[in-house]
Scaffold this active site. Structure first.
Site, PDB file in Angstrom:
ATOM      1  N   GLU A 290       7.987 -51.155 -18.038  1.00  7.76           N
ATOM      2  CA  GLU A 290       8.738 -50.228 -18.625  1.00  7.76           C
ATOM      3  C   GLU A 290       9.683 -49.700 -18.054  1.00  7.76           C
ATOM      4  O   GLU A 290       9.396 -48.361 -18.240  1.00  7.76           O
ATOM      5  CB  GLU A 290       7.871 -49.655 -19.818  1.00  7.76           C
ATOM      6  N   PRO A 291      10.708 -49.977 -17.326  1.00  6.11           N
ATOM      7  CA  PRO A 291      11.534 -48.994 -16.682  1.00  6.11           C
ATOM      8  C   PRO A 291      12.542 -48.310 -17.431  1.00  6.11           C
ATOM      9  O   PRO A 291      13.194 -48.926 -18.517  1.00  6.11           O
ATOM     10  CB  PRO A 291      12.163 -49.972 -15.695  1.00  6.11           C
ATOM     11  N   GLY A 292      12.893 -46.991 -17.320  1.00  4.13           N
ATOM     12  CA  GLY A 292      13.914 -46.546 -17.920  1.00  4.13           C
ATOM     13  C   GLY A 292      14.796 -45.813 -17.095  1.00  4.13           C
ATOM     14  O   GLY A 292      15.925 -46.397 -16.869  1.00  4.13           O
ATOM     15  N   ARG A 293      14.406 -44.940 -16.251  1.00  4.19           N
ATOM     16  CA  ARG A 293      15.355 -44.141 -15.600  1.00  4.19           C
ATOM     17  C   ARG A 293      16.132 -44.887 -14.518  1.00  4.19           C
ATOM     18  O   ARG A 293      17.326 -44.721 -14.329  1.00  4.19           O
ATOM     19  CB  ARG A 293      14.603 -43.212 -14.524  1.00  4.19           C
ATOM     20  N   ARG A 330      17.279 -31.006 -16.974  1.00  4.90           N
ATOM     21  CA  ARG A 330      16.437 -31.267 -15.677  1.00  4.90           C
ATOM     22  C   ARG A 330      16.134 -30.207 -14.637  1.00  4.90           C
ATOM     23  O   ARG A 330      14.988 -29.992 -14.136  1.00  4.90           O
ATOM     24  CB  ARG A 330      16.712 -32.766 -15.029  1.00  4.90           C
ATOM     25  N   TYR A 334      12.499 -29.169 -14.451  1.00  3.33           N
ATOM     26  CA  TYR A 334      11.383 -29.361 -13.428  1.00  3.33           C
ATOM     27  C   TYR A 334      11.834 -29.348 -11.929  1.00  3.33           C
ATOM     28  O   TYR A 334      11.767 -29.797 -11.061  1.00  3.33           O
ATOM     29  CB  TYR A 334      11.656 -31.309 -13.192  1.00  3.33           C
ATOM     30  N   CYS A 361      23.820 -18.736 -21.996  1.00  2.02           N
ATOM     31  CA  CYS A 361      23.347 -17.014 -21.814  1.00  2.02           C
ATOM     32  C   CYS A 361      21.965 -17.110 -21.204  1.00  2.02           C
ATOM     33  O   CYS A 361      20.785 -16.802 -22.000  1.00  2.02           O
ATOM     34  CB  CYS A 361      23.361 -16.587 -23.357  1.00  2.02           C
ATOM     35  N   GLU A 362      21.743 -17.657 -20.016  1.00  2.00           N
ATOM     36  CA  GLU A 362      20.289 -17.665 -19.435  1.00  2.00           C
ATOM     37  C   GLU A 362      20.584 -17.564 -17.813  1.00  2.00           C
ATOM     38  O   GLU A 362      21.387 -18.448 -17.555  1.00  2.00           O
ATOM     39  CB  GLU A 362      19.727 -19.036 -19.564  1.00  2.00           C
ATOM     40  N   TYR A 390      17.811 -39.381 -19.126  1.00  2.00           N
ATOM     41  CA  TYR A 390      17.140 -38.070 -19.307  1.00  2.00           C
ATOM     42  C   TYR A 390      18.154 -36.720 -19.446  1.00  2.00           C
ATOM     43  O   TYR A 390      17.891 -35.500 -19.094  1.00  2.00           O
ATOM     44  CB  TYR A 390      15.908 -37.496 -18.795  1.00  2.00           C
TER      45      TYR A 390
HETATM   46  N1  LLP Z   1       6.622 -45.870 -20.391  1.00  2.00           N
HETATM   47  C1  LLP Z   1       6.186 -44.748 -20.990  1.00  2.00           C
HETATM   48  C2  LLP Z   1       5.085 -44.973 -21.640  1.00  2.00           C
HETATM   49  C3  LLP Z   1       6.662 -43.773 -20.758  1.00  2.00           C
HETATM   50  O1  LLP Z   1       6.208 -42.390 -21.095  1.00  2.00           O
HETATM   51  C4  LLP Z   1       7.829 -43.480 -19.972  1.00  2.00           C
HETATM   52  C5  LLP Z   1       8.361 -42.157 -19.526  1.00  2.00           C
HETATM   53  C6  LLP Z   1       8.429 -44.546 -19.470  1.00  2.00           C
HETATM   54  C7  LLP Z   1       7.733 -45.886 -19.544  1.00  2.00           C
HETATM   55  C8  LLP Z   1       9.538 -44.902 -18.578  1.00  2.00           C
HETATM   56  O2  LLP Z   1       9.479 -44.363 -17.276  1.00  2.00           O
HETATM   57  P1  LLP Z   1      10.623 -44.202 -16.270  1.00  2.00           P
HETATM   58  O3  LLP Z   1      10.901 -45.394 -15.826  1.00  2.00           O
HETATM   59  O4  LLP Z   1      11.868 -43.685 -16.848  1.00  2.00           O
HETATM   60  O5  LLP Z   1      10.323 -43.230 -15.150  1.00  2.00           O
HETATM   61  N2  LLP Z   1      12.187 -36.045 -18.993  1.00  2.00           N
HETATM   62  C9  LLP Z   1      11.510 -36.560 -17.738  1.00  2.00           C
HETATM   63  C10 LLP Z   1      11.062 -37.858 -17.888  1.00  2.00           C
HETATM   64  C11 LLP Z   1      10.000 -38.237 -18.950  1.00  2.00           C
HETATM   65  C12 LLP Z   1       9.451 -39.409 -18.743  1.00  2.00           C
HETATM   66  C13 LLP Z   1       8.638 -39.783 -20.075  1.00  2.00           C
HETATM   67  N3  LLP Z   1       8.191 -41.067 -20.277  1.00  2.00           N
HETATM   68  C14 LLP Z   1      12.721 -36.355 -16.753  1.00  2.00           C
HETATM   69  O6  LLP Z   1      13.651 -36.157 -17.061  1.00  2.00           O
HETATM   70  O7  LLP Z   1      12.387 -36.824 -15.441  1.00  2.00           O
END
Ligand code: LLP
Length: 434
Positions: A290-293, A330, A334, A361-362, A390
């Site tokens: 499940e890649p997102g980033r 971010r 983080y 304003c921070e 993100y």
């Molecule tokens: N699957 C599940 C169940 C997840 O919770 C996540 C991310 C992913 C897949 C995707 O992960 P990735 O491939 O994107 O690393 N807002 C934070 C990231 C939060 C990630 C939450 N879950 C940031 O900006 O770094």
């Protein structure tokens, strides 16, 4: 700099992406502006599909839409043949509105509401990834009311702590997500799921965290999970047919970062599952990731206009831009580190040490601390690369700042895929308007 693959410097010394001059994009769409490069996104989708297809016939790449979702993004994901991870009714609704085949959607979340589960079942969502006992019972009841049986995965926490920011570690026992392995709740959940009449258990899910560079954590997680898969078979006779190892592959935010490649990641996942299956004498399940980033982060940049410059001699030069924590949370959340360049004069020598500040304003609203730039002037176009994941998704209206538009660029043309908010949009929910 970590720019989208189509980036170059054109004859005017301007940054060009997807064949579009950044300065011209700003003239047309204003700033702040998110620019997403279609070729980079499609390239990453294909890299994932190709890397897994090269290792196994039975796999599914599921784009984690929390990194960036819009109607256009859902369509692109569909065209590239990926499935979709949604984690709220809002993300699911976006997929539905885009006409995405919801049977290829996985619905996550540690506290899905009855309304969200109803929406998912009404639209035939492919898998619900169940996160807790309350949800198991609730889902069984809702499915029963609808006279159907819902396919599910169970989310487990294998007890792994990868090296990444605390806020984005999710696989440890002390987590709000999933059923713990060490405390025995995961096995109880499996047994419970197998007794419920309107739930159809298909497999197991585990996501250990995000922005992970060292692949050893994934290998370790797979070892533990496959041991659990064997235990399930021994204790219940149930054979896990699907194993979703979550997302989490890290990306380059800065030129010096050295994440693993998608190919290396695919090898660790697929070889790991196959080896462990052989070791435990169990069948190899369908492998899901499940890649997102890593699909969208490096496809995106943000463009800002430089305004006030405050030079405190011997201390610091603050270069303020017209966005900040409202479009990129971010750094504040983080301590994430970004690079910056001036998109209207990329080749000028970077001899000024500056700090890029947002307009909010921070005092903590700092986008990039201590970076070298050509000495900036008001009106320069400042670009922060690697904001495709993100960034827009965590954008907010703090100080009633309108959220910026998102344009997708390709072969010299730019289309608005999310329009920018207007001042009227900002008051649209207020009552008492004249
Ligand atoms: N699957 C599940 C169940 C997840 O919770 C996540 C991310 C992913 C897949 C995707 O992960 P990735 O491939 O994107 O690393 N807002 C934070 C990231 C939060 C990630 C939450 N879950 C940031 O900006 O770094």
């Amino acid at each position: 700099m970590v720019l989208p693959i189509t980036s170059k410097v054109n004859s005017k010394g301007h940054l060009e992406i997807g064949g579009c001059d950044a300065v011209e994009l700003v003239k047309e769409h204003g700033t702040p502006l998110f620019v997403m490069d279609e070729e980079t996104i499609r390239g990453q989708c294909r890299a994932y599909m190709g890397a897994f297809a090269g290792k196994t016939d039975d796999f599914e790449v599921i784009y984690a839409s929390k990194a960036f979702i819009s109607v256009a993004m859902c369509r692109l994901v569909q065209e590239e043949g990926l499935s979709l991870d949604v984690m709220s009714g809002g993300e699911l609704y976006t997929a539905i509105k885009a006409g995405f085949p919801v049977a290829k959607a996985f619905f996550h979340g540690n506290n899905k509401t009855p309304a969200e589960l109803n929406l998912a079942l009404e639209h035939g969502v492919g898998r619900i990834v169940v996160d807790g006992f309350h949800e198991l019972e609730l889902l069984d009841k809702i499915a029963a009311e609808k006279g159907m049986s819902q396919d599910i995965l169970l989310r487990i926490t294998p007890g792994i702590k990868p090296q990444t920011h605390n806020f984005i570690q999710t696989g440890q026992l002390d987590s709000k997500f999933g059923f713990g392995l060490q405390d025995g709740l995961a096995m109880s959940a499996v047994k419970k799921a197998l007794t419920l009449g309107n739930i159809n258990l298909k497999g197991i899910h585990a996501h250990i965290g995000s922005q992970i560079f060292e692949l050893g954590s994934f290998a370790k997680a797979i070892e533990i999970i496959m041991g659990f898969v064997r235990d399930i078979k021994e204790e219940t006779g149930f054979v896990v047919g699907e194993l979703n190892t979550g997302g989490g592959l890290g990306i380059k935010y800065k030129a010096v970062d050295e994440p693993s490649t998608i190919e290396e990641y695919a090898s660790v996942i697929v070889d790991g599952v196959k080896e462990q299956a052989a070791h435990f004498g169990i069948p190899v399940p369908r492998i899901m990731v499940e890649p997102g980033r890593s699909i969208v982060a490096n496809a995106g940049i943000t463009l800002y206009t430089v305004g006030t410059i405050k030079d405190i001699p011997g201390i610091r030069t603050y270069v303020s831009v017209d966005g900040g924590m409202s479009d990129n949370l971010r750094p504040m959340l983080y301590g994430a580190v970004y690079e910056a360049l001036l998109a209207n004069r990329v080749d000028d020598e970077a001899h000024a040490l500056v700090t890029v500040a947002g307009k909010h304003c921070e005092s903590g609203d700092i986008l990039v601390r201590d970076t070298m730039l050509p000495y900036p002037k008001a009106g320069d176009i400042l670009c922060t690369p690697a904001t495709g994941a993100y960034g827009y998704m965590m954008a907010n209206n703090y100080n009633r700042q309108p959220r910026p538009p998102v344009v997708m660029v390709k072969a010299g043309s730019a289309r608005v895929i999310v329009r920018g908010e207007t001042l009227d949009d900002l008051v649209r929910l207020d009552t008492g308007l004249q």
